[in-house]
Design a protein around this motif. Structure first.
Motif, mmCIF file in Angstrom:
data_model
loop_
_atom_site.group_PDB
_atom_site.id
_atom_site.type_symbol
_atom_site.label_atom_id
_atom_site.label_comp_id
_atom_site.label_asym_id
_atom_site.label_seq_id
_atom_site.Cartn_x
_atom_site.Cartn_y
_atom_site.Cartn_z
ATOM 1 N N ARG A 8 -44.139 68.040 65.928
ATOM 2 C CA ARG A 8 -44.075 68.019 67.391
ATOM 3 C C ARG A 8 -43.796 66.589 67.829
ATOM 4 N N LEU A 9 -43.244 66.428 69.027
ATOM 5 C CA LEU A 9 -42.891 65.103 69.523
ATOM 6 C C LEU A 9 -44.094 64.162 69.571
ATOM 7 N N PRO A 10 -45.282 64.596 70.033
ATOM 8 C CA PRO A 10 -46.424 63.672 70.013
ATOM 9 C C PRO A 10 -46.768 63.181 68.598
ATOM 10 N N GLU A 11 -46.566 64.029 67.593
ATOM 11 C CA GLU A 11 -46.814 63.617 66.220
ATOM 12 C C GLU A 11 -45.818 62.556 65.770
ATOM 13 N N VAL A 12 -44.567 62.728 66.159
ATOM 14 C CA VAL A 12 -43.530 61.747 65.824
ATOM 15 C C VAL A 12 -43.846 60.421 66.503
ATOM 16 N N ILE A 16 -44.541 56.794 64.570
ATOM 17 C CA ILE A 16 -43.693 55.610 64.699
ATOM 18 C C ILE A 16 -44.258 54.607 65.704
ATOM 19 N N GLN A 17 -45.409 54.926 66.269
ATOM 20 C CA GLN A 17 -46.118 54.055 67.216
ATOM 21 C C GLN A 17 -45.196 53.599 68.350
ATOM 22 N N MET A 18 -44.698 54.585 69.066
ATOM 23 C CA MET A 18 -43.760 54.325 70.157
ATOM 24 C C MET A 18 -44.138 55.186 71.357
ATOM 25 N N SER A 19 -43.917 54.648 72.536
ATOM 26 C CA SER A 19 -44.189 55.425 73.738
ATOM 27 C C SER A 19 -43.097 56.474 73.934
ATOM 28 N N ARG A 20 -43.433 57.493 74.693
ATOM 29 C CA ARG A 20 -42.467 58.552 74.991
ATOM 30 C C ARG A 20 -41.249 57.979 75.727
ATOM 31 N N ALA A 21 -41.495 57.064 76.671
ATOM 32 C CA ALA A 21 -40.394 56.477 77.437
ATOM 33 C C ALA A 21 -39.449 55.692 76.530
ATOM 34 N N ALA A 22 -40.007 54.898 75.625
ATOM 35 C CA ALA A 22 -39.174 54.121 74.703
ATOM 36 C C ALA A 22 -38.385 55.045 73.781
ATOM 37 N N PHE A 23 -39.024 56.123 73.340
ATOM 38 C CA PHE A 23 -38.341 57.079 72.473
ATOM 39 C C PHE A 23 -37.161 57.713 73.206
ATOM 40 N N TYR A 24 -37.361 58.110 74.446
ATOM 41 C CA TYR A 24 -36.274 58.740 75.193
ATOM 42 C C TYR A 24 -35.154 57.750 75.501
ATOM 43 N N ARG A 25 -35.479 56.467 75.656
ATOM 44 C CA ARG A 25 -34.414 55.460 75.813
ATOM 45 C C ARG A 25 -33.582 55.378 74.535
ATOM 46 N N MET A 26 -34.256 55.364 73.394
ATOM 47 C CA MET A 26 -33.536 55.349 72.118
ATOM 48 C C MET A 26 -32.694 56.611 71.959
ATOM 49 N N ARG A 27 -33.256 57.723 72.369
ATOM 50 C CA ARG A 27 -32.537 58.997 72.258
ATOM 51 C C ARG A 27 -31.281 58.986 73.134
ATOM 52 N N ALA A 28 -31.381 58.402 74.326
ATOM 53 C CA ALA A 28 -30.230 58.319 75.226
ATOM 54 C C ALA A 28 -29.121 57.445 74.626
ATOM 55 N N ARG A 29 -29.520 56.436 73.856
ATOM 56 C CA ARG A 29 -28.544 55.554 73.190
ATOM 57 C C ARG A 29 -28.014 56.172 71.900
ATOM 58 N N GLY A 30 -28.605 57.277 71.470
ATOM 59 C CA GLY A 30 -28.169 57.935 70.244
ATOM 60 C C GLY A 30 -28.740 57.309 68.982
#
Length: 62
Positions: A8-12, A16-30
Protein backbone atom coordinates in the motif's frame (compact mmCIF):
# COMPACT_ATOMS: atom_id res chain seq x y z
CA UNK A 1 1.72 -19.27 -9.47
CA UNK A 2 2.07 -16.89 -6.54
CA UNK A 3 0.96 -13.32 -6.92
CA UNK A 4 3.61 -10.62 -6.40
CA UNK A 5 3.61 -8.82 -3.06
CA UNK A 6 1.73 -5.54 -3.36
CA UNK A 7 2.49 -2.69 -0.94
CA UNK A 8 0.00 0.00 0.00
CA UNK A 9 1.15 3.58 -0.55
CA UNK A 10 1.56 4.32 3.20
CA UNK A 11 3.85 1.28 3.43
CA UNK A 12 5.95 2.53 0.53
CA UNK A 13 6.15 6.03 2.01
CA UNK A 14 7.24 4.65 5.37
CA UNK A 15 9.91 2.45 3.81
CA UNK A 16 11.44 5.23 1.74
CA UNK A 17 10.86 7.81 4.51
CA UNK A 18 9.15 10.32 2.26
CA UNK A 19 6.06 12.46 2.63
CA UNK A 20 3.05 11.85 0.43
CA UNK A 21 3.45 15.31 -1.14
CA UNK A 22 7.10 14.70 -2.03
CA UNK A 23 6.22 11.30 -3.47
CA UNK A 24 3.51 12.77 -5.69
CA UNK A 25 5.94 15.46 -6.90
CA UNK A 26 8.37 12.71 -7.89
CA UNK A 27 5.53 10.81 -9.52
CA UNK A 28 4.54 13.90 -11.55
CA UNK A 29 8.15 14.15 -12.79
CA UNK A 30 8.10 10.45 -13.71
CA UNK A 31 10.83 9.51 -11.23
CA UNK A 32 8.82 7.54 -8.65
CA UNK A 33 8.43 3.76 -8.54
CA UNK A 34 5.73 2.33 -10.74
CA UNK A 35 2.29 2.14 -9.14
CA UNK A 36 -0.72 0.00 -9.99
CA UNK A 37 -4.19 1.51 -9.67
CA UNK A 38 -6.73 -1.02 -8.49
CA UNK A 39 -10.37 -1.02 -9.69
CA UNK A 40 -11.40 0.52 -6.35
CA UNK A 41 -9.05 3.47 -6.98
CA UNK A 42 -6.41 2.49 -4.43
CA UNK A 43 -2.73 2.51 -5.39
CA UNK A 44 -0.33 -0.36 -4.88
CA UNK A 45 3.35 -0.84 -5.60
CA UNK A 46 4.80 -4.23 -6.40
CA UNK A 47 7.67 -5.15 -4.05
CA UNK A 48 9.86 -5.96 -7.07
CA UNK A 49 9.17 -2.53 -8.64
CA UNK A 50 10.08 -0.76 -5.40
CA UNK A 51 13.26 -2.81 -5.00
CA UNK A 52 14.27 -2.09 -8.62
CA UNK A 53 13.61 1.62 -8.12
CA UNK A 54 15.63 1.68 -4.89
CA UNK A 55 18.56 -0.12 -6.55
CA UNK A 56 18.95 2.84 -8.94
CA UNK A 57 19.95 4.99 -5.99
CA UNK A 58 22.38 2.63 -4.26
CA UNK A 59 25.82 4.05 -3.74
CA UNK A 60 28.15 1.88 -5.81
CA UNK A 61 31.26 3.72 -4.54
CA UNK A 62 30.94 2.29 -1.02
Amino acid sequence: MARPQMLRLPEVLQEIQMSRAAFYRMRARGSAPRLVKLPNGQLRCRRADLDDWLSQYEDTAA
